[in-house]
Enzyme design. Structure first.
Site, PDB file in Angstrom:
ATOM      1  N   ASP A 155      16.385  27.593  35.183  1.00  0.00           N
ATOM      2  CA  ASP A 155      16.355  28.802  34.983  1.00  0.00           C
ATOM      3  C   ASP A 155      16.774  29.842  36.306  1.00  0.00           C
ATOM      4  O   ASP A 155      16.156  30.798  36.540  1.00  0.00           O
ATOM      5  CB  ASP A 155      14.845  29.321  34.690  1.00  0.00           C
ATOM      6  CG  ASP A 155      14.757  30.896  34.087  1.00  0.00           C
ATOM      7  OD1 ASP A 155      15.858  31.338  33.409  1.00  0.00           O
ATOM      8  OD2 ASP A 155      13.742  31.491  33.948  1.00  0.00           O
ATOM      9  N   CYS A 215       6.839  33.913  13.335  1.00  0.00           N
ATOM     10  CA  CYS A 215       6.922  34.510  14.815  1.00  0.00           C
ATOM     11  C   CYS A 215       7.461  35.765  14.657  1.00  0.00           C
ATOM     12  O   CYS A 215       7.374  36.602  15.620  1.00  0.00           O
ATOM     13  CB  CYS A 215       7.994  33.658  15.342  1.00  0.00           C
ATOM     14  SG  CYS A 215       9.378  33.042  14.744  1.00  0.00           S
TER      15      CYS A 215
END
Length: 370
Positions: A155, A215
């Site tokens: 990341d 979700c």
């Protein structure tokens, strides 16, 4: 790319050419020894046309908000060889992060006096942990092959982590846009090694979300605007972490007590009933952040913030943004003398950003009491 430090085994005579099938198996075994739950390999030269066009469309719609870094690298995000010349393979790895001792997430979210912090951020900064382990894995590869053309990521660069993980067979992209696996849900970190070693590639796995939309339905701010499509400007994780300005007033009540990130879309996902507890001590809960009151955290001074959150991913948002987020949480908290006193204490804070959110929070309590 790292500089070559020894003879390139790809140029060795035929009787000394590396067995790349065996090497791939060895790399995966080393990965497990280093604490990764799985390692898979994708072809970096594979066409990413659909993912690339999707990214460009997402950016053109402004769904990235103030995350300018998402746009400035162009196609280097989807074309590894443009970022690291010579890249042939992407080695993707995942590492579980759910700590064993954390208080139940839903209990904290439903307790308006508490501060909910995304479970990935309760311990040490994952960037450092995952990157350090990947570096150890890369060091082992170099020691074994004598070949040192690689670059490690966690990341930390323009890398389409989920896309490469999906292509490698590590899992599939869920409708919330995160990677999912049948074995561990989505509660894990990803990391990559770009390499020019021609390792055998793994096959992708099928998508197992089916018709489920849990979700999408549960997102507090309806940031998941369609399956596999997220408007980050409405996402609580973006608003509390990436966004530096004044949180839109219409979204503040929807944030509730989520002061750093949001896990709702993961918590509701049926696959996360298989989420595994991490064995990494680095991801253990620190400073009681799994079950701490908003008032207590709001009372930290700058020195306490810097000291207590040293080595935490939370520290990167800075003290001012931390107070901003907590002020919103306190504005949504049940009214009590302690909450009102905490807000009043910072009504004239030196930061205009903090003052604005504190005064908004106080108004919420005034409206409820009138």
């Amino acid at each position: 790319m790292q500089e070559k430090t020894s003879k390139d085994p790809l140029q060795d005579p035929p009787d000394r050419v590396l067995d790349f099938i065996q090497l791939a198996g060895t790399i995966k075994a080393w990965g497990k020894e280093l604490g990764f739950q799985d390692i898979c390999i994708a072809d970096a030269g594979a066409q990413m046309t659909q993912a690339e066009s999707g990214l460009l469309e997402w950016l053109s719609n402004g769904y990235h908000g103030e995350m300018d870094y998402m746009a400035k690298h162009g196609t280097r995000r989807s074309r590894p060889a443009e970022l690291v010349p010579g890249t042939l393979r992407v080695i993707s790895a995942r590492m579980n992060y759910m700590p064993s001792s954390a208080r139940d997430s839903w209990e904290v979210i439903q307790d308006g006096e508490k501060a909910f912090i995304s479970r990935y951020a309760l311990g040490r900064d994952y960037h450092k942990v995952v990157r350090a382990r990947l570096q150890k894995l890369a060091d082992k590869i170099v020691a074994e092959t004598g070949h040192s053309n690689y670059r490690v990521f966690s990341d930390s660069a323009p890398v389409m982590e989920v896309e490469w993980a999906q292509k490698s067979g590590l899992g599939w992209r869920g409708k919330h846009t995160l990677l999912l696996t049948r074995e561990s849900g989505s509660m894990f970190f990803l990391g990559e090694i770009y390499t020019d070693l021609p390792l055998p590639i793994d096959d992708p796995v099928g998508n197992h979300c089916g018709s489920c939309t849990k979700c999408i339905d549960i997102c507090p701010t309806q940031a998941i605007i369609a399956p596999y499509r997220l408007d980050a400007t409405r996402c609580i994780s973006y608003l509390t972490i990436e966004f530096k300005g004044s949180i839109p007033e219409a979204l503040r009540p929807l944030i509730g007590n989520r002061v750093y990130g949001c896990d709702d879309c993961q918590l509701i996902c049926p696959w996360n009933k298989y989420a595994s507890i991490t064995a990494e001590n680095d991801f253990s809960v620190r400073n009681g952040l799994d079950d701490t009151s908003l008032v207590e955290l709001f009372g930290w001074n700058r020195e306490e913030f810097d000291t207590r959150l040293a080595g935490s991913p939370i520290r990167r948002i800075g003290y001012e943004q931390w107070l901003r987020n907590l002020a919103v949480g306190l504005g949504n908290a049940p009214s009590s003398p302690a909450v009102i006193a905490a807000l009043q204490e910072r009504r004239d804070d030196v930061s205009p950003l903090v003052r604005e959110h504190v005064r908004w929070a106080l108004k919420q309590h005034e409206r409820r009491s009138s």
